[in-house]
Design an enzyme around this catalytic site. Structure first.
Site, PDB file in Angstrom:
ATOM      1  N   ASP A  35      62.347 122.451 -48.573  1.00 40.31           N
ATOM      2  CA  ASP A  35      63.717 122.981 -48.614  1.00 40.31           C
ATOM      3  C   ASP A  35      63.948 123.824 -47.359  1.00 40.31           C
ATOM      4  OD1 ASP A  35      65.036 122.172 -51.158  1.00 40.31           O
ATOM      5  OD2 ASP A  35      63.354 123.204 -52.078  1.00 40.31           O
TER       6      ASP A  35
ATOM      7  N   GLU B 221      52.977 118.001 -49.714  1.00 41.29           N
ATOM      8  CA  GLU B 221      54.056 118.700 -50.413  1.00 41.29           C
ATOM      9  C   GLU B 221      54.918 117.718 -51.190  1.00 41.29           C
ATOM     10  OE1 GLU B 221      55.081 121.452 -51.294  1.00 41.29           O
ATOM     11  OE2 GLU B 221      54.960 123.022 -49.799  1.00 41.29           O
TER      12      GLU B 221
ATOM     13  N   ARG C 196      59.051 117.518 -64.683  1.00 40.38           N
ATOM     14  CA  ARG C 196      58.017 117.216 -63.687  1.00 40.38           C
ATOM     15  C   ARG C 196      57.415 115.826 -63.874  1.00 40.38           C
ATOM     16  NH1 ARG C 196      56.340 121.609 -60.634  1.00 40.38           N
ATOM     17  NH2 ARG C 196      56.424 123.610 -61.699  1.00 40.38           N
TER      18      ARG C 196
ATOM     19  N   LYS D 258      52.687 123.833 -57.800  1.00 43.53           N
ATOM     20  CA  LYS D 258      52.396 122.821 -58.785  1.00 43.53           C
ATOM     21  C   LYS D 258      53.042 121.493 -58.417  1.00 43.53           C
ATOM     22  CE  LYS D 258      52.570 126.007 -62.697  1.00 43.53           C
ATOM     23  NZ  LYS D 258      53.335 126.351 -63.902  1.00 43.53           N
ATOM     24  N   GLY D 259      54.092 121.553 -57.663  1.00 49.44           N
ATOM     25  CA  GLY D 259      54.922 120.379 -57.419  1.00 49.44           C
ATOM     26  C   GLY D 259      54.230 119.199 -56.787  1.00 49.44           C
TER      27      GLY D 259
ATOM     28  N   PHE E  75      70.219 119.698 -56.321  1.00 51.15           N
ATOM     29  CA  PHE E  75      69.111 120.030 -57.209  1.00 51.15           C
ATOM     30  C   PHE E  75      68.494 118.758 -57.756  1.00 51.15           C
ATOM     31  CE2 PHE E  75      66.603 121.806 -60.507  1.00 51.15           C
ATOM     32  CZ  PHE E  75      66.362 123.103 -60.119  1.00 51.15           C
ATOM     33  N   VAL E  76      67.230 118.515 -57.408  1.00 50.93           N
ATOM     34  CA  VAL E  76      66.540 117.306 -57.845  1.00 50.93           C
ATOM     35  C   VAL E  76      65.349 117.664 -58.736  1.00 50.93           C
ATOM     36  CG1 VAL E  76      67.237 115.858 -55.911  1.00 50.93           C
ATOM     37  CG2 VAL E  76      65.170 117.232 -55.719  1.00 50.93           C
TER      38      VAL E  76
END
Length: 184
Positions: free
Chosen positions: A107, A103, A169, A47-48, A156-157
């Site tokens: 990571d 994308e 989001r 979903k990102g 963590f972003v």
């Protein structure tokens, strides 16, 4: 939604909305040069990548086809087993086509490495990657990424498509989430 509406959830804004837009414009100009005279299929990873895909495509001054995939690597808890499952496959055939995977973030690179191999095995003419964010310190496998917006620290972003528990989001920027939010 603005950063000041998040209370103490957000530690800091890492990349502003303006910086994202400027970088997308820069990436789009390079993509136009690299694929001049060639048909291009953008493949967004759900979903990102929704925000990146939508905005990147609007920055392009050319026609592009778009399709979506959803893949999941699963295992126990928060650790991936390295096994990837396709949750939503492409509608388009990639045989003989130039494919650009879009994308939000890279990571470890494990799932993306699998996706590259999968699309190449389907007979794509070329498969390249465009990502808004990359965490070089989190990489477990080397992946050649042709278009990178920003290299960021291994923290963590959230925002611009990235979530924590399906929240954040829709932020128009990328921010560092305060640990108290996800260490509950």
């Amino acid at each position: 939604m603005e950063a000041n509406q998040l209370g103490d959830d957000l530690k800091t804004v890492l990349i502003s909305e303006r910086e994202i837009s400027d970088k997308l414009d820069e990436m789009a100009r390079q993509i136009e040069r690299d694929y001049e005279g060639r048909e291009l299929l953008l493949v967004g990873v759900l979903k990102g990548a929704v925000m990146v895909m939508a905005d990147l495509s609007r920055h392009l001054n050319r026609h592009v086809a778009m399709d979506w995939m959803a893949v999941s690597s699963y295992g126990s808890g928060t650790k991936s087993s390295g096994v990837v499952r396709i949750l939503k496959d492409l509608d388009a055939d990639v045989q003989g086509r130039d494919v650009l995977i879009v994308e939000d973030i890279i990571d470890s690179g494990l799932t993306l490495s699998w996706l590259l191999a999968n699309l190449r095995s389907r007979g794509a003419r070329s498969v390249e990657i465009a990502t808004m964010l990359r965490k070089p310190d989190a990489a477990k496998v080397h992946i050649d990424v042709k278009y990178v917006g920003f290299d960021i620290p291994n923290e963590f972003v959230v925002g611009y498509g990235l979530d924590y528990a399906e929240r954040y989001r829709n932020l128009p920027f990328v921010g560092l989430l305060n640990p108290h939010v996800y260490e509950k």
